[in-house]
Write a protein that holds these residues in place. Structure first.
Motif, PDB file in Angstrom:
ATOM      1  N   GLY A  89      46.027  44.197  39.366  1.00 39.25           N
ATOM      2  CA  GLY A  89      46.484  45.569  39.338  1.00 39.25           C
ATOM      3  C   GLY A  89      46.308  46.197  40.702  1.00 39.25           C
ATOM      4  N   TYR A  90      45.212  46.954  40.855  1.00 35.74           N
ATOM      5  CA  TYR A  90      44.882  47.539  42.153  1.00 35.74           C
ATOM      6  C   TYR A  90      43.548  46.967  42.607  1.00 35.74           C
ATOM      7  N   LYS A  91      43.426  46.824  43.896  1.00 39.87           N
ATOM      8  CA  LYS A  91      42.271  46.148  44.475  1.00 39.87           C
ATOM      9  C   LYS A  91      41.032  47.024  44.398  1.00 39.87           C
ATOM     10  N   ARG A  92      39.934  46.454  43.875  1.00 43.02           N
ATOM     11  CA  ARG A  92      38.647  47.137  43.825  1.00 43.02           C
ATOM     12  C   ARG A  92      37.588  46.195  44.353  1.00 43.02           C
ATOM     13  N   THR A  93      36.691  46.733  45.156  1.00 47.56           N
ATOM     14  CA  THR A  93      35.629  45.900  45.699  1.00 47.56           C
ATOM     15  C   THR A  93      34.549  45.698  44.633  1.00 47.56           C
ATOM     16  N   VAL A  94      33.774  44.630  44.817  1.00 46.62           N
ATOM     17  CA  VAL A  94      32.682  44.345  43.892  1.00 46.62           C
ATOM     18  C   VAL A  94      31.636  45.458  43.944  1.00 46.62           C
TER      19      VAL A  94
END
Length: 322
Positions: A89-94
């Motif tokens: 979907g959309y990029k999310r950091t850990v």
């Protein structure tokens, strides 16, 4: 160099070495999990070209040694990478995923520790002070009962009586960043009570056993012969020398509050880091799983090192070995 400073540096070095070995184990275990991570995330309907492109994007096409070196290098810099699942979907950091969950777990652990540690020490001292009395037998019976019960069973019992039957406390601990402090404490009451009942038993029994074990020492007998009261003998002479085992068991239980609350979080649907790790394992989200496992390991090692240092600092025989 002062012996205590040298001891601290030695323990920190051992801690870092242990964490390095644990990081290898974590990376290897996650890499050896069966199944295709890319297909698990994209779905079985994904074409081979799509799977290959996704593997290249997330770096799974690289050799394991190279991926490990890059991962450790990023972790040292405070970067845990991006979630595999979020790339669809959309990029999310850990870090974005873990930060609020870790804050929730630390809040629950801190609330539990603030209640459980003083309560366990007080009960342990009183049980040793009134050894073999009715109070001692009741406390031991209750703690043995709570130790024998699994966490999820204790949680469901408390939920049944305090939430469903009596409606005193909310049965679910759903919180978010907008939840006010008092409301957060109210919603966390049941999981806090569950964890308190679980860990108080261990700490109380260790405190009692450590103090009773010292009561037969010659200097305790001398203090008694001088006419000191039993409470003063325990508080001024026995307790300071019993800190080493007590601190160790307290550190062990505090580590459990951070790394072992997965079951309690799942029962009460509490949005903590343990529940996040379970969800990440289900979704095959490798970076999140590795980051959660590394945080658990670092927390456990840090608390045990702290307990080790406190034990040595409070015992001159360990600080100055012959």
């Amino acid at each position: 160099m002062h012996p205590l400073a040298r001891t601290i540096l030695q323990r920190l070095g051992l801690g870092l070495m242990t964490l390095f070995i644990v990081s290898i184990v974590i990376f290897s275990m996650v890499s050896w999990l069966p199944g295709d991570f890319a297909k698990a995330i994209l779905g079985q309907a994904a074409t081979e070209e799509t799977v290959a492109a996704f593997q290249k994007e997330i770096g799974l096409d690289k050799p394991p040694v190279q991926r490990y070196v890059e991962w450790v290098g990023n972790v040292v810099q405070g970067e845990f990478g991006s979630s595999f699942a979020s790339r669809v979907g959309y990029k999310r950091t850990v870090a974005e995923l873990i930060a609020p969950r870790l804050a929730n777990t630390l809040f629950l652990a801190s609330l539990t520790a603030a209640i459980a540690v003083p309560l366990a020490l007080a009960l342990g001292i009183l049980a040793a002070l009134y050894r073999n009395s009715l109070f001692d037998r009741i406390v031991n019976s209750v703690t043995l009962t709570t130790i024998s019960m699994p966490e999820f069973f204790m949680a469901y019992l408390l939920m049944l009586f305090l939430s469903v039957k009596l409606s005193w406390l909310p049965g679910l601990a759903s919180v978010d960043a907008e939840t006010e402090l008092l409301e957060r404490i109210t919603r966390c009451a049941l999981p806090t009570l569950t964890l308190t009942l679980v860990i108080v038993a261990h700490m109380m029994r260790m405190t009692r056993a450590a103090i009773i074990n010292l009561l037969a020492c010659p200097y305790i007998e001398m203090a008694r012969l001088k006419g000191m009261s039993k409470s003063r003998v325990i508080l001024r002479h026995a307790l300071p020398n019993a800190w080493a085992p007590i601190v160790n068991v307290v550190a062990f239980n505090l580590a459990y509050l951070v790394v072992g609350v997965v079951v309690v979080e799942a029962v009460f649907t509490y949005p903590g880091i343990g529940q996040l790790m379970v969800d990440a394992v289900t979704a095959r989200d490798i970076p999140v799983v590795q980051a959660c496992a590394l945080i658990f390991a670092a927390t456990y090692i840090m608390l045990n090192l702290t307990a080790d240092i406190i034990s040595i600092a409070t015992n001159p025989r360990l600080l100055h070995p012959r």
